[in-house]
Every structure is written in C-alpha cells, then in structure tokens.
Design an enzyme around this catalytic site. Structure first.
Site, PDB file in Angstrom:
ATOM      1  CB  SER A 105      25.226  38.687  36.059  1.00 48.30           C
ATOM      2  OG  SER A 105      25.381  37.217  35.988  1.00 48.30           O
ATOM      3  N   GLY A 106      23.959  41.108  36.384  1.00 48.11           N
ATOM      4  CA  GLY A 106      23.896  42.793  36.534  1.00 48.11           C
ATOM      5  C   GLY A 106      23.296  43.432  37.640  1.00 48.11           C
TER       6      GLY A 106
ATOM      7  CB  THR B 264      20.821  32.880  34.289  1.00 47.59           C
ATOM      8  OG1 THR B 264      19.406  33.406  34.558  1.00 47.59           O
ATOM      9  CG2 THR B 264      20.725  31.746  33.599  1.00 47.59           C
TER      10      THR B 264
ATOM     11  CE1 TYR C  17      28.134  35.460  43.184  1.00 49.06           C
ATOM     12  CE2 TYR C  17      26.652  37.030  42.224  1.00 49.06           C
ATOM     13  CZ  TYR C  17      27.816  36.135  42.124  1.00 49.06           C
ATOM     14  OH  TYR C  17      28.537  36.472  40.818  1.00 49.06           O
TER      15      TYR C  17
ATOM     16  CE1 TYR D   8      26.376  29.775  26.686  1.00 47.92           C
ATOM     17  CE2 TYR D   8      25.274  31.263  25.085  1.00 47.92           C
ATOM     18  CZ  TYR D   8      25.628  30.703  26.238  1.00 47.92           C
ATOM     19  OH  TYR D   8      24.938  31.550  27.554  1.00 47.92           O
ATOM     20  CB  ILE D   9      22.841  26.556  26.002  1.00 52.30           C
ATOM     21  CG1 ILE D   9      23.371  27.897  26.536  1.00 52.30           C
ATOM     22  CG2 ILE D   9      22.296  25.728  26.667  1.00 52.30           C
ATOM     23  CD1 ILE D   9      22.350  28.744  26.927  1.00 52.30           C
TER      24      ILE D   9
ATOM     25  CD  GLU E 267      28.760  25.878  26.609  1.00 54.25           C
ATOM     26  OE1 GLU E 267      29.529  26.441  26.673  1.00 54.25           O
ATOM     27  OE2 GLU E 267      27.578  26.161  27.513  1.00 54.25           O
TER      28      GLU E 267
ATOM     29  NE  ARG F 298      14.715  27.645  14.036  1.00 52.52           N
ATOM     30  CZ  ARG F 298      14.534  28.975  14.260  1.00 52.52           C
ATOM     31  NH1 ARG F 298      13.443  29.620  14.058  1.00 52.52           N
ATOM     32  NH2 ARG F 298      15.525  29.814  14.607  1.00 52.52           N
TER      33      ARG F 298
ATOM     34  N   GLY G  47      17.367  29.052  22.188  1.00 53.27           N
ATOM     35  CA  GLY G  47      17.495  30.682  22.534  1.00 53.27           C
ATOM     36  C   GLY G  47      16.715  31.192  23.907  1.00 53.27           C
TER      37      GLY G  47
ATOM     38  CB  THR H 118      28.037  36.297  33.228  1.00 61.29           C
ATOM     39  OG1 THR H 118      27.113  35.551  33.635  1.00 61.29           O
ATOM     40  CG2 THR H 118      28.737  36.793  34.746  1.00 61.29           C
TER      41      THR H 118
END
Ligand SMILES: Cc1cc2nc3c(=O)[nH]c(=O)nc-3n(C[C@H](O)[C@H](O)[C@H](O)COP(=O)(O)OP(=O)(O)OC[C@H]3O[C@@H](n4cnc5c(N)ncnc54)[C@H](O)[C@@H]3O)c2cc1C
Length: 449
Positions: free
Chosen positions: A15-16, A42, A100, A179-180, A183, A200, A264, A313
C-alpha cells in the site's frame, strides 16, 4: 541528473510503497520498486481485500437464514461451496494485482521482482547479486504475522495461508484477540466451523470502546463461539488422525482440526541490512522515523507497517503520498494521525473514531456520553436477537463530539461518514440539528439521548 541508477528505490510494492513510487514518478523522479512476493502487498494479496470478500461470503449464512422471515423459500440443504468462493476471491486478487502492476508501469516505475536488501545509505542488493544505487531509498516492506514460540507451532497457520485452504475445518482454534482474530472467528463460524478463540489476557480488541467490545463478546458467546481467556500455549501436538491437540496453561487441552495464529504483526526488518546504513530500529524492530518519514540515515525513509505507527492501509497510503509530495512535489505535507477511523469486520461488525469514553475521561475530565441500544428493524423481523449499540462521547464543556463507537449491521459504512463530522470538530447540537433520515439505523446518530 544524479550519478545514481535511480532517484528513488522503493523496497516493497504494498500500500505505502506503490503510492510513493507512483506519485514520485509522476513528480518526475526516476523510480524503481523491488517486490519479493506480489505487487499490491498485504492489503491486496492477503489482507483487507480477500478478507472482506470472505466476510461478504460468510454473511450469506445469516442472510439466507433470515430470508425465510422475509418470505423467501430457502431450502434446508442450501450448501456452501468453499472452493468456489476461494477461487473467485483469488481471481479477484489476481485482477487487482495486475491493475496495480499496470498503474505502476504506466507511471514509468520500473518493477523489479526480487527481494532487496540495503547494503549502504544509497545501495541495495537484489537476489541475483546485482547492486543498485539510488539517491533515496524508501523502506516500505510491511510486516508479517507473529507466531508464538511453543513446541509444535509449525502445525498452525497464519493469515498468509488462510486464503488458500483446501477445506473449511470442522473445529478451529484462533489465537489472538485483535481485529484479525475476531474477523476470522466470525468468518469460520458462519462457514460452519466450531470456533474457539484463545487469548493471553481477558480482553478482546484492546483500544476499542469497552461497551462495544463487550457487546461483541456477548453476541459471539450467544452464537456459540468459545473463548479461552488468560491462556498461553504450552504446545501443539499432531495426533495420528491428523487432528491437533492444543495444550495451554490455565485450561484443559482442546482437540481441533486447525490452529490459526492471529497474534500480532512484526515489522519485516530482519535481514534487511538496515544496520549497514545506520538506520535505527525500535525495540519491536520497527524503523524509527521522524514526522517526514525520514530514518536516522538521511537518505533512507520508511512508511507503512514497517514503522509500526498505525498499521492500516489508508495510513500507509497517506504516508507514501506525503513522502512523495514532500520529496519530489510541493513539499510540506504531513500525515495527520488524529481521528483515524477503524473497523472490525466481525459478525456483527464494529467501528470507532476518536476517543473512547475512558480516554476522554482521562484527557478531558468532564465528559458527556450518549448512547442508543436498539434492535435494528431487520433483526426484529428476522427474529434475530442481536442488538446494536451506538455511543457518542462529547466534551462536556464545549459539546464537541470527540468519539463515536458503534456495533451493529453496516456500522463501518455509517462510521466513515460520521468520522468526517468528528474530524471536523462538530458539536452534539450540530448532530441534533440534522434531520434524521428515516427509516435507517444511522438516524440514531442524530437522535442520541
Ligand atoms: C488479514 C489482514 C487483514 C487486514 N485488514 C485490514 C483492513 O480491513 N483495513 C486496513 O486498513 N488494513 C488491514 N490490514 C492491514 C494492511 O494490510 C496493512 O496495514 C497494509 O498493507 C500496510 O501497507 P505497507 O505498504 O506498509 O505494507 P505491505 O502492504 O505489507 O507491503 C509490503 C510489501 O513489501 C514486500 N517486501 C517485504 N520485504 C521485502 C524485501 N526485502 N524486498 C522486496 N519486497 C519486500 C512484501 O512482499 C509486501 O508486498 C490487514 C492485514 C491483514 C494481515
């Protein structure tokens, strides 16, 4: 014209990196970008895009069930065919990957399909051993999934593999509470898997509004998802029948068919050679940069997840844009990190912008909170006992809305629009002055008591 091979060498076409490369070239710079996997990074290849398409696919499980209440005859043997969805999603990923690639080429950016490592302030080495020189190097290498160090961790998968599965497992343990993890918990549950979420600590979705994440937890439990809190991996053992026995501290072992680590993401700086140029990393391996994305080596910059500022993103894209405009355009462009909206595409989804109630109380002292806890009319007719919750946090002195947090159908779509008002610093009175658009769920935002 400089003596270097390029004005700018970008490492990583995510993205960057793609945004920075394209805009720098448009400003007239001679640009190359090296990508070791696939152009798009990603987000396009194994993140936001395929994930959101799976979320859409998963939602049909509930929609088909609810459709009966809206008069539709939906047969009981209404089957889900995972390989069809998977292949359609992967085909869409290929399409965006090509788009892209075409955009970069049209902008005059040279795409080099290779890993690149830094060998000095102005040099990088490619896989075939050739060295390239550039006046400026931009590190946009992103991050990769962290895998816990426990015996048998090799039996688990990460988000890198999850889009390519042969079949949906009957039972899956998902480690993590971000969040992953949440989801994919929703996605696998809707596809018929029994889901156990293991974490944990006792908290899910740290950073989001407490009442909103509590609501997700309640709804998830109601749907039959299991949770193992305060649990740490002891080991994962592959049994003779191919199942995985997961042993953990503080809980009985569980036997599942698949383990997904969503624990993470770690900046991709290992082996990148940044030390050869004096680029400093922080304790998590992220590149330390200043407000202009410049590292401790004056010719090396970094944007996106590798800097571990906000791993999203749109933020990586803005950093790439700001870098390019600053360096080769009109200059003086900086990313504003205040009020970045974010969402979790769980089932139901949640989203938030600005301060949580706890943050606002700590920072502002005097705070007013308004909320609406309601059952969306679609859920009522469908006999679905899931309530939405919207919460607005205001500065009690000024009436300015400093945060909005929501859970319920379509809230990421609603919150994006509401985030404009929060970013603009509007007051609760200005929200109330807006006539409701009826009948919608979003109208609750202008009717909050
Ligand atoms: C499952 C998942 C879901 C996500 N969902 C969302 C979402 O819904 N919304 C959102 O905003 N964000 C989401 N994200 C996060 C988002 O994908 C990242 O924040 C974003 O892609 C970061 O962009 P980047 O340019 O920093 O890095 P990336 O997009 O990761 O790009 C880095 C690129 O560099 C390449 N690379 C690495 N090292 C080298 C090297 N040495 N040489 C050459 N190439 C190299 C990599 O192959 C990669 O293509 C999600 C992430 C994941 C994993």
């Amino acid at each position: 014209m400089s003596d270097y091979d390029y004005d700018l060498f970008v490492i990583g076409a995510g993205s960057g990196g793609t945004r920075a490369a394209r805009v720098s070239a448009a400003h007239g710079a001679r640009v190359a970008v090296a990508e070791e996997y696939r152009v798009g990074g990603t987000c396009v290849i194994r993140g936001c895009v395929p994930k959101k398409l799976l979320v859409y696919g998963a939602h049909f499980a509930e929609d088909l069930r609810d459709a009966r209440h809206f008069g539709w005859d939906v047969p009981d043997d209404c089957n889900f065919h995972w390989p069809r969805l998977r292949d359609n999603v992967l085909r869409e990923v290929d399409r965006i990957n090509q788009a892209y690639t075409g955009t970069l080429q049209n902008a005059g950016v040279e795409i080099i399909h290779s890993r690149a490592v830094v060998t000095g302030p102005n040099t990088v080495r490619l896989d075939d051993g050739t060295e390239k020189t550039a006046e400026t190097i931009l590190v946009a290498v992103g991050a990769h999934p962290a895998v816990p160090e426990c015996p048998g961790h090799e039996h688990g998968i990460t988000s890198n593999e999850v889009f390519h599965l042969d079949a949906i497992p009957k039972r899956i343990l998902i480690a993590g509470a971000g969040y992953i993890a949440n989801e994919f918990a929703g996605v696998f549950h809707q596809f018929g898997a029994h889901v156990i979420l293991m974490n944990r600590t006792r908290e899910i979705l740290r950073g989001y509004e407490l009442a909103i994440r509590d609501r997700l937890l309640q709804i998830s439990l109601m749907k039959g998802l299991e949770f193992r809190f305060d649990a740490a991996f002891q080991g994962i053992e592959k049994l003779e029948d191919g199942c995985l026995k997961v042993s953990m501290h503080g809980h009985e072992p569980v036997v599942v068919d698949m383990v997904l680590f969503a624990t993470g993401r770690v900046p991709n700086t290992t082996g990148l050679g940044l030390e050869s140029a004096g680029v400093e990393l922080d304790e998590k391996g992220a590149v330390r940069v200043d407000e202009d994305n410049r590292s401790t080596c004056p010719s090396i910059y970094a944007v996106g997840d590798v800097t571990n500022r906000v791993q999203l993103t749109p933020v990586a894209i803005r950093e790439g844009q700001a870098f390019a405009d600053n360096k080769y355009g009109k200059g003086d462009c900086r990313v504003d990190y205040d009020c970045i909206p974010s969402a979790v595409f769980s089932h139901p989804p949640l989203a938030g912008v600005g301060m949580t109630e706890a943050e606002a109380r700590q920072k502002l002292g005097s705070v007013k909170v308004y909320s609406s806890d309601f059952r969306p009319m679609k859920n009522v007719l469908a006999g679905r006992d899931e309530r939405a919750l919207y919460k607005m946090v205001c500065n009690a002195e000024t009436d300015v809305v400093v945060g909005i947090h929501m859970i319920g159908p379509d809230v990421p779509e609603i919150l994006q629009a509401a985030a404009v008002a929060v970013k603009a610093g509007l007051t609760k009175a200005q929200f109330d002055a807006t006539v409701a658009l009826h009948p919608t769920m979003a109208e609750e935002l202008v009717l909050l008591k």
